[in-house]
Design a protein around this motif. Structure first.
Motif, short mmCIF file in Angstrom:
data_model
loop_
_atom_site.label_atom_id
_atom_site.label_comp_id
_atom_site.label_asym_id
_atom_site.label_seq_id
_atom_site.Cartn_x
_atom_site.Cartn_y
_atom_site.Cartn_z
N ALA A 81 0.83 -1.21 0.00
CA ALA A 81 0.00 0.00 0.00
C ALA A 81 0.87 1.26 0.00
O ALA A 81 0.46 2.28 -0.55
N GLU A 84 1.68 2.89 -3.31
CA GLU A 84 0.57 3.63 -3.91
C GLU A 84 0.29 3.19 -5.34
O GLU A 84 0.06 4.00 -6.23
N GLU A 86 -1.79 2.02 -8.38
CA GLU A 86 -3.16 2.37 -8.76
C GLU A 86 -4.11 1.20 -8.55
O GLU A 86 -5.24 1.37 -8.09
N LEU A 89 -4.94 0.90 -4.76
CA LEU A 89 -5.78 2.00 -4.27
C LEU A 89 -7.15 2.01 -4.94
O LEU A 89 -8.10 2.56 -4.39
N LYS A 90 -7.25 1.41 -6.12
CA LYS A 90 -8.53 1.36 -6.83
C LYS A 90 -9.54 0.52 -6.06
O LYS A 90 -10.72 0.87 -5.96
N TRP A 92 -9.05 -0.55 -2.77
CA TRP A 92 -8.99 -0.23 -1.34
C TRP A 92 -8.86 1.28 -1.19
O TRP A 92 -7.82 1.80 -0.82
N ARG A 93 -9.93 2.01 -1.50
CA ARG A 93 -9.92 3.48 -1.49
C ARG A 93 -9.57 4.04 -0.12
O ARG A 93 -9.05 5.13 -0.01
N LEU A 95 -7.26 3.22 1.80
CA LEU A 95 -5.81 3.34 1.96
C LEU A 95 -5.24 4.56 1.25
O LEU A 95 -4.07 4.92 1.45
N GLU A 96 -6.05 5.21 0.43
CA GLU A 96 -5.61 6.45 -0.19
C GLU A 96 -5.53 7.56 0.85
O GLU A 96 -4.75 8.49 0.73
N ARG A 101 -4.71 4.34 6.26
CA ARG A 101 -3.40 3.67 6.16
C ARG A 101 -2.75 3.55 7.53
O ARG A 101 -2.17 2.52 7.88
N ARG A 156 -1.45 15.01 -2.04
CA ARG A 156 -2.09 14.66 -3.31
C ARG A 156 -2.19 15.88 -4.24
O ARG A 156 -1.98 15.77 -5.44
#
Length: 199
Positions: A81, A84, A86, A89-90, A92-93, A95-96, A101, A156
């Motif tokens: 995780a 990062e 994609e 994170l796609k 498991w949103r 963890l964004e 996290r 971000r």
């Protein structure tokens, strides 16, 4: 080297414009912290693998060994995780976001510490379990606090700005090789204006 033309002179070559991408110190610090977190998570993986093997060898601690296997899988997931990707994170949103996290890292740290073999003969393994669990706990707490302070959102936003800057710099360099001089000047001014806005 340019070839001589029939008139004896050298043909005019388009100017080479190199736009040097400046790295954002904040993003560099975030990357360093991610690398540290990955290394600590991998230390948790190693410690839990050793303890799981020892539990299965004893025979009586099968349940402890199974829980250690879960800790290994989740610690590996923590390490992945942090990259990062994609695809991760796609699906498991949560963890964004840094709070999610951090909570996962705290969970792995607690699992590593809760099942520590206090009565094990090898004190070096116990010491490694203590170190790994407390370090990952510290990383998790830092992530949770930073997430509550919206530092993940700032990261971000800065990443998006850096990507836009890099794309503008690539477009500017590409334009130098493909466009005419007049078109080049106009487009160069537009792209430099964009770079100044993003700075």
């Amino acid at each position: 080297m340019a070839r001589r033309s029939e008139e004896g002179g050298y043909p005019e070559e388009p100017p080479v414009i190199r736009v040097r991408a400046r790295s954002d110190p904040f993003l560099v610090i975030c990357r360093c912290f991610s690398v540290i977190t990955v290394l600590i998570a991998l230390l948790c993986v190693a410690v839990n693998v050793i303890s799981a093997v020892n539990s299965f060898k004893n025979g009586a601690d099968v349940f402890d060994g199974i829980l250690r296997c879960y800790a290994v899988v989740i610690a590996l997931f923590v390490a992945v995780a942090e990259t990062e990707w994609e695809s991760i994170l796609k699906f498991w949103r949560v963890l964004e976001y840094w709070v999610g996290r951090g909570m996962l890292q705290i969970f792995v740290a607690v699992m590593t510490k809760a099942f520590s073999d206090a009565n094990e003969q090898r004190q070096d393994i116990v010491l490694l379990q203590e170190i790994a669990s407390y370090l990952l706990l510290a990383c998790g707490v830092i992530y949770v606090v930073s997430g509550v302070l919206c530092i993940g959102f700032v990261k971000r936003a800065r990443q998006q700005k850096a990507i836009t800057r890099e794309q503008a710099a690539k477009d500017l360099e590409k334009l130098v090789t493909t466009a005419g001089i007049q078109d080049l000047e106009r487009r160069r001014e537009e792209l430099q204006g964009l770079l100044m806005e993003r700075a």
